[in-house]
Write a protein that holds these residues in place. Sequence first.
Motif, short mmCIF file in Angstrom:
data_model
loop_
_atom_site.label_atom_id
_atom_site.label_comp_id
_atom_site.label_asym_id
_atom_site.label_seq_id
_atom_site.Cartn_x
_atom_site.Cartn_y
_atom_site.Cartn_z
N UNK A 65 0.84 -1.19 0.00
CA UNK A 65 0.00 0.00 0.00
C UNK A 65 0.88 1.25 0.00
N UNK A 66 0.26 2.42 0.07
CA UNK A 66 1.01 3.66 0.01
C UNK A 66 1.99 3.82 1.15
N UNK A 67 1.60 3.39 2.33
CA UNK A 67 2.50 3.49 3.50
C UNK A 67 3.74 2.63 3.29
N UNK A 68 3.54 1.44 2.75
CA UNK A 68 4.68 0.56 2.47
C UNK A 68 5.65 1.23 1.51
N UNK A 73 10.86 3.34 0.25
CA UNK A 73 11.68 4.27 -0.53
C UNK A 73 12.59 5.08 0.40
N UNK A 74 12.04 5.58 1.50
CA UNK A 74 12.84 6.35 2.46
C UNK A 74 13.98 5.49 3.01
N UNK A 75 13.65 4.24 3.39
CA UNK A 75 14.67 3.35 3.92
C UNK A 75 15.74 3.00 2.90
N UNK A 76 15.33 2.74 1.67
CA UNK A 76 16.27 2.40 0.62
C UNK A 76 17.25 3.51 0.32
N UNK A 77 16.73 4.75 0.21
CA UNK A 77 17.60 5.90 -0.07
C UNK A 77 18.52 6.18 1.12
N UNK A 174 16.74 1.70 9.27
CA UNK A 174 16.27 0.58 10.09
C UNK A 174 14.82 0.77 10.50
N UNK A 175 14.50 1.95 11.00
CA UNK A 175 13.12 2.24 11.41
C UNK A 175 12.18 2.24 10.21
N UNK A 176 12.66 2.73 9.08
CA UNK A 176 11.83 2.77 7.86
C UNK A 176 11.50 1.36 7.39
#
Length: 304
Positions: A65-68, A73-77, A174-176
Amino acid sequence: METWVLITVAAAFLQNVRSSMQKHLKGVMGTTGATFVRFGFGLPFALLYLVLLWRVGGHQLPVPNGTFYLWAVVGGLAQIAATFLLLHLFSFRNFAVGTAYSRTEPAQAALFGLIFLGEKASQGALIAIAISVVGVMLISVARTTLSARSLVTSVLSPTAGIGLLSGTFFGLSAVSYRSASLALEPSLPQPDYLIQASFTLGFVILLQTIIMLIWIVARERDELKRIGAAWKPAFVVGFVGASASFGWFAAMTLQQAAIVKVVAQVEMIFTFASSFFIFREWINRLELFGCLLIVLGVVMLLVI
């Protein structure tokens, strides 16, 4: 012993192997290439794990979903930035202090967990985090000649800033990842940490591979030749790295990211065990004291 603890210890061991090999790759290619290897060569294995869980293990695929997508994306970057900064530290002669500051990741993960997920760590957990962070920072500077004055002035050094920023991005990633993995739960009949972790890892590492490849083709095309020339060790780095990442994602689906990252500090113990038993390198008193602090922090965390 809880499942997430066993997974974390196994992932820490694999990360120690991957880090050792990645440092070797840094000697035959640039920082960008060594960063790409972690993701690009890990992608086939990450996708293989997902397919095996789905087709062989019978796990149901989650519906993102959108939250995922946001957190993935935030975590990957953030992880790309953190890895690049950490590898960049090795180009400085006095990288030890910077590396020490990058190890503040658990403490920063606890802060991000509180801000974004409302996850509050107990007083005992915060003390355990602080003890383990101090232990790792001591180990990082144990073989450098540092006086009280140089320790104070080093706080304002470029390497300290880079290391601290690297730890910030690692903590955020990690949190993302935990947030992204937990966002998949509503689409499943019941929580399934294995498929949640594998699906999140597969998406993230695909995103990271595409971003890094575009950057290399556009800005550092010569790196492709160096990466190709070192494909054999890079292949092993990819396998070990993807396996370690799967462990991290699974553990952080089950437990707070900051708590997982504290137990993950046992990676330093594995590093010294390898140095002592394989390479016959002696450990000095400050390094030994740092190891004892890490063990103390982990034990406190598991018994409180």
